[in-house]
Design an enzyme around this catalytic site. Structure first.
Site, PDB file in Angstrom:
ATOM      1  CB  CYS A 181       0.459   1.575   4.130  1.00 16.63           C
ATOM      2  SG  CYS A 181      -1.266   1.078   4.068  1.00 16.63           S
ATOM      3  CB  CYS A 188      -0.904  -0.048   1.227  1.00 14.35           C
ATOM      4  SG  CYS A 188      -1.719   1.483   1.655  1.00 14.35           S
TER       5      CYS A 188
END
Length: 119
Positions: free
Chosen positions: A48, A45
């Site tokens: 993230c 991600c």
């Protein structure tokens, strides 16, 4: 199991995120009291990855314990907290879930949110 490096007198990590490997480990960390910021993330991600240095700074510079939960390795835990997208940040105070934020957030917003519960 929670992995801890530095800890305060209560045994709660303060200087770096605690990596969580099970629902029991997160429950145990939350039950210790205080403020816990759980970062539900995935290695693939992009947002993230952008959030990673921010949560590391928050772990080092605030009175909150930061927990990292890899949603790919802990799918049942992510499901138990209703995580549908990453990153999802769940804030606990005194053993109770008090906030949930989906998406990458600026450091000052997260620091302010933690401050509301640690003051």
């Amino acid at each position: 199991m929670a992995t801890r490096s530095g800890s305060d007198s209560n045994g709660v990590s303060r200087d770096e995120p605690v990596h969580i490997g099970s629902e029991d480990a997160l429950d145990e960390l939350v039950e210790e009291g205080g403020v816990v910021l759980a970062d539900f993330y995935a290695d693939w991600c992009g947002p993230c990855q952008m959030l990673e240095p921010i949560v590391e700074t928050l772990a080092a510079d605030t009175n909150a314990t930061v927990a990292k939960v890899d949603v790919d390795a802990n799918q049942s835990l992510a499901s138990a907290y209703g995580v549908r997208g990453v990153p999802t940040l769940v804030l606990f105070a005194d053993g109770e879930q008090v906030e949930e934020i989906v998406g990458a957030q600026p450091e000052d917003r997260l620091r302010s949110l933690i401050g509301e519960y640690t003051a």
